[in-house]
Write an enzyme that holds these catalytic residues in place. Structure first.
Site, short mmCIF file in Angstrom:
data_model
loop_
_atom_site.label_atom_id
_atom_site.label_comp_id
_atom_site.label_asym_id
_atom_site.label_seq_id
_atom_site.Cartn_x
_atom_site.Cartn_y
_atom_site.Cartn_z
N ASP A 193 5.32 8.82 1.99
CA ASP A 193 4.78 8.81 0.63
C ASP A 193 4.15 10.15 0.27
OD1 ASP A 193 5.64 6.24 0.22
OD2 ASP A 193 3.69 5.49 -0.44
N ASN A 242 10.34 5.30 -2.45
CA ASN A 242 9.71 4.05 -2.87
C ASN A 242 8.20 4.23 -2.92
OD1 ASN A 242 9.56 1.40 -3.71
ND2 ASN A 242 9.74 0.52 -1.67
N GLN A 288 -2.89 1.61 -10.60
CA GLN A 288 -2.36 2.98 -10.53
C GLN A 288 -2.02 3.53 -11.90
OE1 GLN A 288 0.87 2.98 -7.72
NE2 GLN A 288 -0.45 2.43 -6.00
N SER A 327 -7.40 -4.54 -8.24
CA SER A 327 -7.64 -3.43 -7.31
C SER A 327 -8.64 -2.42 -7.89
CB SER A 327 -6.32 -2.73 -6.97
OG SER A 327 -5.37 -3.63 -6.48
N ASP A 343 -3.85 -4.64 -0.08
CA ASP A 343 -3.03 -4.07 1.00
C ASP A 343 -3.37 -4.62 2.38
OD1 ASP A 343 -1.49 -2.59 -0.69
OD2 ASP A 343 -2.54 -0.71 -0.37
N GLU A 389 6.14 -2.93 -2.47
CA GLU A 389 7.38 -2.48 -1.84
C GLU A 389 8.39 -3.61 -1.69
OE1 GLU A 389 4.41 0.67 -0.69
OE2 GLU A 389 4.43 -1.45 -1.23
N HIS A 435 6.44 -1.10 4.90
CA HIS A 435 5.62 -0.65 6.03
C HIS A 435 4.55 -1.66 6.40
CE1 HIS A 435 2.48 1.26 3.12
NE2 HIS A 435 3.31 0.53 2.41
N ARG A 436 3.95 -2.32 5.41
CA ARG A 436 2.86 -3.25 5.73
C ARG A 436 3.39 -4.56 6.32
NH1 ARG A 436 -1.08 -0.30 5.12
NH2 ARG A 436 -1.36 1.10 3.32
N LYS A 463 6.36 5.34 6.09
CA LYS A 463 5.88 5.44 4.70
C LYS A 463 4.41 5.80 4.64
CE LYS A 463 5.46 2.68 0.47
NZ LYS A 463 6.04 3.66 -0.46
#
Length: 451
Positions: free
Chosen positions: A76, A119, A197, A223, A339, A367, A411-412, A437
């Site tokens: 990222d 991504n 974001q 968030s 997250d 993602e 990734h998570r 990522k």
């Protein structure tokens, strides 16, 4: 020798070698071997992805050279650095983990560009706002999943500020085309229920608008700690964001970011996996240089662990978690720390009672659809899981079935589901390289828990 960033080729995967002591690799499958003892470890995790990408963009906007210390190097951040480099901003990755950024003073040096963001949601959203400061045509595109991730709210927020921006596919997702002629400024609004974001993107570029920018957030702002983080970093580089109540943000035009030497905090989201390992094994883990006073919302995961029976201690040099003999079930609102939802769900089968996570509808546009993905993989393991549009309940499991778990290129998913293999035999992770990522050395760090 310093290495200059380049945009990775479309579809490129940067693989990370995995040590053999606790893991078995077979092509793109990684078997996780259980840890039989209580873990006892002091660890350092890499810098925060959220801090790194925000500070990188702000440093690119500043007039002069900034140095970002202990910056994260991952897919990222490489996409962000590569795109900024394509736009004419000089970014050098020094061998000691420092990013040196020569800011362009609020300009976009290159008048036309095609940017590939993989991504990386932060890269796509932050740079859509950033290129509005330029003069020319800019296209942002990404991986197939990025073309499914919504950005229409940001587009609708930019248009009242004088930005000509559109999604040619007509579905509110990338690719995005910006025909830029500078950011006019004025008043706009954003819904807050999809992603914080969008607001962060507008705020960071707002000082370089022709007139003041006021953003009103409608509905619940998900968030929120990530917005607070953005505001804090802006302040650290010399720009003040005013607020009125909880929903109105005001940035005066004419403010300018000053270049700075800026340390990047350890990533609280990535620290969660090691705190969870202590919780799972009844052991002890300290993550160095992380504070409960951090603006990262995910540091609140240790408070969730505290409610589940863990002992959490603030140390001078970090946060320490000690696991109990058996974790308690919990019912918790995780809107402020989405997250780490998957981390909590990985612990849930081993708790004494059900674990319910609420107010997480925005996980469906990450993602992958993380609510559906977690439920599918836990079900594959024989774990009962109840799913609602904005919540999930995971029940204790007397037995975990051996299985190869899909990661959905998320990734998570890979990092959280691997934790189950620390307790249950026969767990393997497909496509483990997707951790690049945000945490390329994750499996090496996880292996350190074996002593």
């Amino acid at each position: 020798m310093p290495l200059r960033y380049l945009i990775p080729d479309h579809g490129e995967v940067v693989t990370t070698p995995v040590p053999q002591s606790g893991f078995l690799t077979m092509s793109d499958i990684l078997e996780i071997h259980p840890i039989r003892q209580r873990v006892d470890a002091d660890l350092t995790v890499p810098g925060s992805k959220s801090y790194t990408n925000r500070a990188m963009l702000i440093a690119a906007l500043a007039d002069g050279r900034s140095r970002l210390l202990d910056a994260l190097e991952s897919d990222d951040t490489r996409y962000m650095a590569g795109a900024l480099s394509t736009l004419g901003v000089s970014i050098v990755n020094e061998s000691d983990g420092t990013l040196t950024v020569d800011g362009a003073g609020g300009r976009v040096p290159v008048p036309n560009a095609e940017l590939f963001v993989g991504n990386s949601g932060t890269t796509a959203r932050f740079l859509t706002a950033y290129v509005s400061l330029g003069n020319g045509a800019y296209t942002l595109d990404g991986a197939p999943r990025m073309r499914e991730r919504p950005i229409q709210d940001l587009i609708d927020g930019l248009r009242p500020l004088g930005v000509n921006v559109r999604c040619p596919a007509g579905n509110g997702c990338p690719p995005v085309v910006v025909d830029a002629s500078g950011l006019g400024g004025g008043r706009t609004q954003l819904p807050g229920d999809r992603s914080s974001q969008y607001l962060s993107a507008l705020l960071m570029v707002a000082p370089y608008a022709q007139k003041d920018v006021e953003v009103r957030v409608t509905g619940n702002l998900v968030s929120r700690p990530y917005v607070d983080m953005t505001v804090n970093i802006m302040r650290d580089f010399g720009v003040i964001v005013g607020t009125r109540g909880a929903s109105v943000f005001h940035v005066k035009a004419g403010q300018r970011y000053a270049p700075a030497e800026y340390p990047i905090e350890p990533d609280a989201s990535n620290a969660s996996y090691f705190f969870a390992a202590a919780a799972l094994t009844g052991g002890r883990v300290k993550v160095r240089n992380l504070s409960r006073e951090s603006a990262q919302g995910d540091v609140g995961f240790v408070d969730v662990l505290d409610r589940m029976g863990c002992a959490v201690s603030n140390r001078r040099d970090g946060i320490e978690v000690r696991g109990p003999e058996r974790l308690s079930g919990i019912d918790v609102d995780m809107n402020a720390m989405p997250d780490v939802v998957q981390t909590l769900c990985a612990l849930a089968p081993f708790a004494a009672g059900p674990v319910t996570v609420r107010n997480i509808a925005n996980l469906r546009i990450k993602e992958t659809d993380r609510i559906a993905a977690v439920a599918a993989e836990l079900t594959r393991l024989g774990v009962r899981t109840d799913v609602r549009p904005d919540a999930v309940t995971v029940y204790p499991a007397a037995h975990i079935r051996p299985a190869e778990l899909d990661t959905y290129e998320d990734h998570r998913m890979a990092m959280s589901m691997a934790l189950i293999g620390l307790k249950a035999p026969g767990i393997a992770i497909r496509n483990p390289a997707c951790v690049d990522k945000s945490f390329p050395s994750y499996f090496q760090c996880l292996d350190e828990l074996r002593g």
